[in-house]
Scaffold this active site. Sequence first.
Site, PDB file in Angstrom:
ATOM      1  NE  ARG A 212      40.638 -32.283  38.849  1.00  0.00           N
ATOM      2  CZ  ARG A 212      40.853 -32.432  40.157  1.00  0.00           C
ATOM      3  NH1 ARG A 212      40.684 -31.439  40.963  1.00  0.00           N
ATOM      4  NH2 ARG A 212      41.193 -33.601  40.634  1.00  0.00           N
TER       5      ARG A 212
ATOM      6  NE  ARG B 288      36.929 -27.046  43.832  1.00  0.00           N
ATOM      7  CZ  ARG B 288      37.883 -27.415  44.682  1.00  0.00           C
ATOM      8  NH1 ARG B 288      37.757 -27.169  45.955  1.00  0.00           N
ATOM      9  NH2 ARG B 288      38.956 -28.037  44.254  1.00  0.00           N
TER      10      ARG B 288
ATOM     11  NE  ARG C  49      28.385 -30.544  42.084  1.00  0.00           N
ATOM     12  CZ  ARG C  49      29.436 -30.656  42.879  1.00  0.00           C
ATOM     13  NH1 ARG C  49      30.637 -30.539  42.396  1.00  0.00           N
ATOM     14  NH2 ARG C  49      29.287 -30.920  44.169  1.00  0.00           N
TER      15      ARG C  49
ATOM     16  CG  ASP D 262      36.864 -37.885  40.640  1.00  0.00           C
ATOM     17  OD1 ASP D 262      37.438 -36.789  40.659  1.00  0.00           O
ATOM     18  OD2 ASP D 262      37.257 -38.868  41.309  1.00  0.00           O
TER      19      ASP D 262
ATOM     20  CE1 TYR E 284      42.905 -39.712  46.285  1.00  0.00           C
ATOM     21  CE2 TYR E 284      43.372 -40.466  44.058  1.00  0.00           C
ATOM     22  CZ  TYR E 284      43.297 -39.444  44.978  1.00  0.00           C
ATOM     23  OH  TYR E 284      43.629 -38.181  44.621  1.00  0.00           O
TER      24      TYR E 284
HETATM   25  O1  1CP Z   1      37.672 -30.435  34.035  1.00  0.00           O
HETATM   26  C1  1CP Z   1      38.209 -31.543  34.251  1.00  0.00           C
HETATM   27  O2  1CP Z   1      39.432 -31.674  34.281  1.00  0.00           O
HETATM   28  C2  1CP Z   1      37.300 -32.765  34.304  1.00  0.00           C
HETATM   29  C3  1CP Z   1      36.958 -33.336  35.541  1.00  0.00           C
HETATM   30  C4  1CP Z   1      37.870 -34.076  36.507  1.00  0.00           C
HETATM   31  C5  1CP Z   1      39.012 -34.851  36.294  1.00  0.00           C
HETATM   32  C6  1CP Z   1      39.765 -35.079  35.008  1.00  0.00           C
HETATM   33  C7  1CP Z   1      37.572 -34.153  37.882  1.00  0.00           C
HETATM   34  C8  1CP Z   1      36.450 -33.501  38.524  1.00  0.00           C
HETATM   35  N1  1CP Z   1      38.464 -34.997  38.484  1.00  0.00           N
HETATM   36  C9  1CP Z   1      39.373 -35.421  37.539  1.00  0.00           C
HETATM   37  C10 1CP Z   1      40.478 -36.368  37.725  1.00  0.00           C
HETATM   38  C11 1CP Z   1      40.987 -36.602  39.081  1.00  0.00           C
HETATM   39  N2  1CP Z   1      40.297 -36.799  40.239  1.00  0.00           N
HETATM   40  C12 1CP Z   1      42.368 -36.773  39.361  1.00  0.00           C
HETATM   41  C13 1CP Z   1      43.437 -36.713  38.333  1.00  0.00           C
HETATM   42  C14 1CP Z   1      43.830 -35.316  38.033  1.00  0.00           C
HETATM   43  C15 1CP Z   1      44.862 -34.703  38.928  1.00  0.00           C
HETATM   44  O3  1CP Z   1      45.971 -35.216  39.006  1.00  0.00           O
HETATM   45  O4  1CP Z   1      44.544 -33.647  39.527  1.00  0.00           O
HETATM   46  C16 1CP Z   1      42.499 -37.033  40.725  1.00  0.00           C
HETATM   47  C17 1CP Z   1      43.789 -37.289  41.489  1.00  0.00           C
HETATM   48  C18 1CP Z   1      41.195 -37.058  41.275  1.00  0.00           C
HETATM   49  C19 1CP Z   1      40.820 -37.326  42.675  1.00  0.00           C
HETATM   50  C20 1CP Z   1      40.071 -36.204  43.257  1.00  0.00           C
HETATM   51  N3  1CP Z   1      38.757 -35.965  42.975  1.00  0.00           N
HETATM   52  C21 1CP Z   1      40.553 -35.164  44.078  1.00  0.00           C
HETATM   53  C22 1CP Z   1      41.996 -35.021  44.561  1.00  0.00           C
HETATM   54  C23 1CP Z   1      42.143 -35.393  45.997  1.00  0.00           C
HETATM   55  C24 1CP Z   1      43.610 -35.537  46.413  1.00  0.00           C
HETATM   56  O5  1CP Z   1      44.107 -36.678  46.479  1.00  0.00           O
HETATM   57  O6  1CP Z   1      44.243 -34.508  46.683  1.00  0.00           O
HETATM   58  C25 1CP Z   1      39.470 -34.311  44.329  1.00  0.00           C
HETATM   59  C26 1CP Z   1      39.468 -33.077  45.173  1.00  0.00           C
HETATM   60  C27 1CP Z   1      38.347 -34.827  43.613  1.00  0.00           C
HETATM   61  C28 1CP Z   1      37.003 -34.235  43.496  1.00  0.00           C
HETATM   62  C29 1CP Z   1      36.737 -33.562  42.198  1.00  0.00           C
HETATM   63  N4  1CP Z   1      36.888 -34.154  40.959  1.00  0.00           N
HETATM   64  C30 1CP Z   1      36.502 -33.259  39.982  1.00  0.00           C
HETATM   65  C31 1CP Z   1      36.072 -32.073  40.631  1.00  0.00           C
HETATM   66  C32 1CP Z   1      35.526 -30.859  39.919  1.00  0.00           C
HETATM   67  C33 1CP Z   1      36.244 -32.270  41.997  1.00  0.00           C
HETATM   68  C34 1CP Z   1      35.901 -31.286  43.093  1.00  0.00           C
HETATM   69  C35 1CP Z   1      34.580 -31.664  43.654  1.00  0.00           C
HETATM   70  C36 1CP Z   1      33.690 -30.547  43.970  1.00  0.00           C
HETATM   71  O7  1CP Z   1      33.369 -29.684  43.113  1.00  0.00           O
HETATM   72  O8  1CP Z   1      33.233 -30.561  45.130  1.00  0.00           O
END
Ligand code: 1CP
Length: 363
Positions: free
Chosen positions: A40, A44, A53, A89, A172
């Site tokens: 990540r 943000r 964004r 994602d 999910y």
């Molecule tokens: O910089 C990076 O790491 C690249 C981008 C990336 C990656 C690798 C994003 C962008 N998501 C992910 C993988 C991801 N998505 C995982 C695996 C990583 C981890 O274990 O944290 C998971 C579980 C998700 C699912 C997801 N997508 C969540 C988690 C929800 C939960 O179950 O608690 C969320 C909040 C998202 C949205 C998301 N994905 C990525 C971003 C930047 C965001 C936030 C969206 C936004 O900016 O509004």
Amino acid sequence: MTGSSLPSTHPLSAGLTRDSALVQALEGRASSHRPVWFMRQAGRSLPEYLKVREGTSMLESCLDPALASEITLQPVRRYGVDAAIFFSDIVVPMRVAGVGVDIAPGVGPVFDRPIRSMADVEALPELGEAGDGGAFDQALEPIREAVRLTVEQLGQTPLIGFAGAPFTLAAYMVQGRPSRDHMAARELMWAQPEVWEALVAWTSRAAGVFVRTQVLAGASAVQLFDSWAGSLSEKTYVEKCAGGSRAALTAVADLPVPRIHFAANAGHLLDPMGAAGATALGVDYRTPLDEAVAATGGRFPLQGNIDPAMLGAPIEALERHVQDVLDRGAQAPGHVVNLGHGMPPHANPDVVKRVVEQVHERG
Ligand code: 1CP
């Protein structure tokens, strides 16, 4: 899967990333310095991310090649990290395949129709294989385009492609939204084992095609995010989930790319995660790296595991913690420095940059 070698223009074939610190460490070769990147790292915590964004939803951003590429490059420019992680994602392959899913701001992935029966699994779209020219493969063109644009700019810095592991994706899809304990999925695997098996087979293919597409388009390594596997016992993981992860990782096993397998809260699963087709293991912040080396018999290069919460600590305490991670990680056959889970949204980019500098100076 079609073809079993990388195109000659791929950064690994072209000699750009083959001897990068990241690829060397992931292959257990001596590297010029300890490589570092952060899960990540885009997102943000970066003002430049919030700016580009503005007015675009998360999934729209992922499917806009120029924007996805720009966001992927932002942390590399700002921090000088040793790898980019593709901005996307874990639910993007589902959305691209035609599954009704969105990412709700402040919530995460939300599915229109949670999976509860065999009829639900049977109604999921056909996936085919990477490069087969089928509907899913064609719909993945914005991903290929974003990867191509990104690696053109990255030069000698490798791009890491990724996918969600089959269990995490299924968790999910069954729950329909984020949950703390993944109860609906963990119940389904025992209540309707054949539905579970069919769903994991589908999510494995989705993950496999998604990572293979990124690798063929230019990614030099992959990471499978088995994020929620830590909620399972070792026995359940091995019986119900490891096969799916193995299938997803096997989708790129014929290509010369390192395969990182990461799960949070999963110190008890390192051994089976390694056995599921990984070439390197991501370790979360709860398991000291020297203990992870012992648990896996020193067979795997490791990635990790700075406690994300320490980014908020006084700078001296953070420096001592990073040094401790470096010392323990030195015992692994290869060590890529990372956080022990994702970057907190409120992380201070100046602090993150200091960590990169410390790793590069002392690693
Ligand atoms: O910089 C990076 O790491 C690249 C981008 C990336 C990656 C690798 C994003 C962008 N998501 C992910 C993988 C991801 N998505 C995982 C695996 C990583 C981890 O274990 O944290 C998971 C579980 C998700 C699912 C997801 N997508 C969540 C988690 C929800 C939960 O179950 O608690 C969320 C909040 C998202 C949205 C998301 N994905 C990525 C971003 C930047 C965001 C936030 C969206 C936004 O900016 O509004």
